[in-house]
Design an enzyme around this catalytic site. Structure first.
Site, PDB file in Angstrom:
ATOM      1  N   GLU A   1       0.682  -1.216   0.137  1.00 38.99           N
ATOM      2  CA  GLU A   1      -0.112  -0.089   0.059  1.00 38.99           C
ATOM      3  C   GLU A   1       0.837   1.234  -0.086  1.00 38.99           C
ATOM      4  O   GLU A   1       0.683   2.111  -0.894  1.00 38.99           O
ATOM      5  CB  GLU A   1      -0.744   0.142   1.229  1.00 38.99           C
ATOM      6  CG  GLU A   1      -1.581   1.150   1.462  1.00 38.99           C
ATOM      7  CD  GLU A   1      -2.169   1.190   2.967  1.00 38.99           C
ATOM      8  OE1 GLU A   1      -3.337   0.848   2.988  1.00 38.99           O
ATOM      9  OE2 GLU A   1      -1.432   1.778   3.860  1.00 38.99           O
TER      10      GLU A   1
ATOM     11  N   ASP B   1      -4.777  -3.185  -2.800  1.00 36.89           N
ATOM     12  CA  ASP B   1      -5.162  -1.666  -2.986  1.00 36.89           C
ATOM     13  C   ASP B   1      -3.524  -1.262  -3.395  1.00 36.89           C
ATOM     14  O   ASP B   1      -3.404  -0.359  -4.274  1.00 36.89           O
ATOM     15  CB  ASP B   1      -5.280  -1.162  -1.706  1.00 36.89           C
ATOM     16  CG  ASP B   1      -4.401  -1.567  -0.655  1.00 36.89           C
ATOM     17  OD1 ASP B   1      -3.819  -2.514  -0.587  1.00 36.89           O
ATOM     18  OD2 ASP B   1      -4.557  -1.028   0.571  1.00 36.89           O
TER      19      ASP B   1
END
Length: 427
Positions: A108, A169
């Site tokens: 991330e 993500d």
């Protein structure tokens, strides 16, 4: 640390990777989780932000002058870079340090780093050097399950740990950051940014998009036999509609239209059925193949998995940016729904934005955190009735300094500032 139950049916070769991380993202809290290594990155920004047009479909921008917005972003970026961008492990690597995540380096964070440094190309003469260093780190830490994706987590020595599989993500932002890099620097240098982006986009579709629902999976580890319940789960903060549009443009693959529409359909259903008064989305959704609903109890991380918590706090930003970039009426409606509720529930005072809500709008946590208040500024840009509210949010954002113990909030805040000010590249 994310609490994920052991899956005894996994093959031995991947069991450790899935069990420790189930790399659906990063568990965040207001408290730091690791000691900070020393920084190896310079902190001086020498040029100014170039004039940028307003976001194509934004109805509002902050009333603050362009010069004041530029100065605020340059100062915040300098502090963010000093606090979180490091090259401790190898000369050709840079990496974004995450003291408040479950490991010091997470996918991330590297995705955030790529997006931010590409956006700062006109501001920081080091931007491409930093981008290429983060990119090399990404390339040198592949997922054990799909090597065209990134392993979810590394320790202070930059060794991949339990996060041997991917985090959706992170991969989405890595691919998007590569497209930004191609837009600002071209792809004729050391790295062919565009080719790398397309390769990663194809891997995301192959390994992180559910073949039936067309929703984003939690990672390449989600599997009907290994993780049967989680296989039918998804995380709304991964529903990056603007990224999906960019992927469609970059690849010419119309499946990304289908993928985007599937997410917009579910956003509309969740808001209508589970948050009609607030528009809030949960951290996780379960039973996506039959009866999609907010997670019931601890689905992946905690007993707040079905609330607007430390993952879902990003959704006003992720949905809002598509509203102000594309003008899609469905994204605009979803963003405005959240904006109207938060504005009214706080009486127009951003200091009243809490750090966790049930979907009916009741607070379950106190305190003020940029990870929660900053994203609402993006949603506010979609609402013509929110100028005063947007100005109040912007004032709170620029008054909030980088905390070196909370990379998550600072990284979200900086990206929101770039969007709200109209700075950087628009894809």
């Amino acid at each position: 640390m994310r609490g994920v139950r052991s899956m005894t049916t996994l093959p031995v070769a991947v069991a450790a990777a899935v069990t420790l991380t189930a790399s659906a993202g990063i568990a965040h809290s207001a408290a730091p989780a690791a000691e900070s290594p020393s920084s190896g990155v310079g902190t001086t920004v020498t040029s100014s932000i170039a004039d940028s047009p307003a976001r194509p479909s934004a109805l509002l921008s902050p009333s603050a002058s362009a010069a004041d917005q530029e100065a605020a972003i340059a100062e915040f970026y300098t502090d963010w870079k000093s606090a979180f961008v490091r090259n401790d492990c190898q000369d050709d690597w840079y990496h974004v340090y995450s003291p408040d995540a479950y490991e010091p380096y997470v996918a991330e964070g590297q995705g955030y780093g790529l997006v931010i440094t590409a956006q700062m190309a006109d501001v920081d003469p080091e931007a491409q050097q930093l981008f290429d260093g983060i990119l090399q780190y990404v390339l040198d830490h592949p997922s054990a399950l799909d090597p065209d994706l990134m392993a979810g987590a590394q320790d202070l020595s930059c060794n991949t740990t339990g996060g041997q599989d991917s985090a959706t993500d992170g991969d989405l932002d890595i691919a998007y950051g590569l497209l930004l890099a191609d837009a600002v620097w071209g792809s004729e240098g050391v790295h062919d940014y565009h080719a790398l982006a397309v390769r990663r986009i194809d891997a995301i579709k192959r390994s992180e998009v559910h073949p039936d629902t067309r929703l984003m999976e939690l990672g390449d580890w989600a599997h009907p036999e290994w993780t049967p319940e989680l296989y039918w789960g998804s995380r709304p903060s991964d529903w990056m509609l603007g990224h999906f549009r960019a992927f469609r443009e970059a690849t010419g693959d119309s499946d990304w239209d289908t993928i985007r529409i599937a997410h917009q359909d579910l956003i509309e259903t969740l808001q209508q059925d589970y948050a009609p008064d607030t528009g809030l989305l949960p951290d996780f959704v379960q039973d996506t193949g039959t009866d999609p609903k907010p997670a019931q109890g601890q689905f992946l991380e905690s007993d707040t998995d079905g609330y607007f918590s430390w993952n879902a706090c990003r959704t006003p930003w992720r949905i809002g940016v598509d509203a102000v970039e594309s003008g899609d009426p469905r994204s605009v409606a979803a963003a405005q729904r959240m904006d109207e509720w938060i504005k009214q529930s706080t009486g127009g005072d951003p200091n009243q934005i809490g750090s966790g809500y049930r979907l009916d709008g009741t607070r379950y946590a106190t305190g003020s955190d940029a990870a929660f208040f900053a994203p609402f500024a993006v949603a506010a840009m979609s609402n013509p009735e929110s100028q005063q509210w947007l100005d109040a949010l912007w004032a709170k954002i620029v008054a909030t300094e980088v905390d070196p113990d909370t990379y998550y909030a600072a990284s979200i805040q900086l990206q929101v500032m770039l969007i709200v000010s109209g700075t950087g590249v628009t894809l």
